[in-house]
Design a protein around this motif. Structure first.
Motif, mmCIF file in Angstrom:
data_model
loop_
_atom_site.group_PDB
_atom_site.id
_atom_site.type_symbol
_atom_site.label_atom_id
_atom_site.label_comp_id
_atom_site.label_asym_id
_atom_site.label_seq_id
_atom_site.Cartn_x
_atom_site.Cartn_y
_atom_site.Cartn_z
ATOM 1 N N CYS A 1 42.394 41.774 40.436
ATOM 2 C CA CYS A 1 41.461 42.110 41.522
ATOM 3 C C CYS A 1 40.850 40.858 42.140
ATOM 4 O O CYS A 1 40.750 40.755 43.364
ATOM 5 N N VAL B 1 41.682 46.647 54.188
ATOM 6 C CA VAL B 1 41.763 47.770 53.243
ATOM 7 C C VAL B 1 42.091 47.247 51.843
ATOM 8 O O VAL B 1 41.510 47.692 50.846
ATOM 9 N N LEU B 2 42.993 46.295 51.770
ATOM 10 C CA LEU B 2 43.358 45.692 50.494
ATOM 11 C C LEU B 2 42.161 44.993 49.864
ATOM 12 O O LEU B 2 41.883 45.157 48.672
ATOM 13 N N VAL C 1 38.904 45.546 50.362
ATOM 14 C CA VAL C 1 37.901 46.524 49.922
ATOM 15 C C VAL C 1 38.386 47.278 48.679
ATOM 16 O O VAL C 1 37.621 47.480 47.727
ATOM 17 N N SER C 2 39.647 47.672 48.655
ATOM 18 C CA SER C 2 40.197 48.410 47.514
ATOM 19 C C SER C 2 40.145 47.574 46.235
ATOM 20 O O SER C 2 39.751 48.078 45.174
ATOM 21 N N ALA C 3 40.534 46.321 46.326
ATOM 22 C CA ALA C 3 40.501 45.446 45.153
ATOM 23 C C ALA C 3 39.072 45.208 44.696
ATOM 24 O O ALA C 3 38.792 45.176 43.491
ATOM 25 N N VAL D 1 36.518 47.284 45.086
ATOM 26 C CA VAL D 1 36.032 48.521 44.463
ATOM 27 C C VAL D 1 36.604 48.667 43.055
ATOM 28 O O VAL D 1 35.877 49.013 42.109
ATOM 29 N N LEU D 2 37.902 48.408 42.884
ATOM 30 C CA LEU D 2 38.503 48.489 41.552
ATOM 31 C C LEU D 2 37.860 47.471 40.614
ATOM 32 O O LEU D 2 37.573 47.780 39.455
ATOM 33 N N PHE E 1 46.665 52.350 40.392
ATOM 34 C CA PHE E 1 46.036 51.574 41.452
ATOM 35 C C PHE E 1 46.345 50.084 41.366
ATOM 36 O O PHE E 1 46.459 49.413 42.389
ATOM 37 N N SER E 2 46.507 49.557 40.168
ATOM 38 C CA SER E 2 46.878 48.139 40.078
ATOM 39 C C SER E 2 48.304 47.941 40.591
ATOM 40 O O SER E 2 48.595 46.950 41.258
ATOM 41 N N LEU F 1 47.971 48.224 44.423
ATOM 42 C CA LEU F 1 47.408 47.007 45.017
ATOM 43 C C LEU F 1 48.438 45.881 45.038
ATOM 44 O O LEU F 1 48.509 45.125 46.006
#
Length: 176
Positions: free
Chosen positions: A51, A97-98, A100-102, A104-105, A134-135, A138
């Protein structure tokens, strides 16, 4: 549909990466809640590193996009088509998006979930599989963004550095 056609190598690269990492995950097999809790605890450092790397890389890519826009607008005597700028917007959206997603994870894994006794053991199994999904996602998404950026940079090099006649160059007969 036009996006998939123009970025098929990037999309395929992301799907292949997601599939390879996903298959590796499913080779582990079915795990119980207790085993999942141990596996989550063991993989926390690696997931946090993934992340962190993705957050850093995606922030760097956003900064590089600004440089790319500068080169696109001032680095050539010719005018570029709107398609080039649309491609840059798509890369920026995907990268955001990538990012923010990383993030959040990463934040999710800063919750000490493996240290509590209040969570039912069965939940760890779902958290474990969700985390691995999710990993993998990502990782595939990051590969897609990097391949899209590569294609855009290659186009700019062809136009600005090599003075090639390119499909992204605006020509007067394009108005007709």
């Amino acid at each position: 549909m036009n996006f998939t056609i123009n970025n098929r190598i990037s999309v395929y690269g992301g799907i292949i990466t997601f599939s390879i990492t996903g298959i590796g995950v499913f080779l582990v097999g079915n795990v119980s809640g207790y085993e999942a809790k141990q596996l989550i605890a063991a993989s926390l450092q690696g997931i946090n590193m993934l992340c962190n790397t993705i957050v850093l890389a995606s922030a760097t890519i956003l900064a590089l996009i600004l440089t790319l826009l500068g080169v696109s607008s001032t680095g050539t005597k010719s005018k570029l088509k709107k398609e080039h700028y649309r491609q840059v917007i798509i890369i920026a959206k995907f990268d955001t998006v990538l990012f923010v997603s990383a993030l959040v994870l990463f934040q999710f894994f800063n919750i000490p979930i493996t240290e509590t006794d209040n969570v039912p053991a069965i939940w760890y199994k779902y958290v474990y599989w969700t985390t691995l999904f999710f990993s993998s996602f990502l990782s595939g998404f990051m590969v897609s963004v990097v391949l899209m950026l590569y294609a855009t940079i290659k186009n700019i090099i062809d136009i600005v550095g090599l003075n090639k006649d390119h499909r992204l160059l605006y020509k007067e007969d394009d108005d007709k």
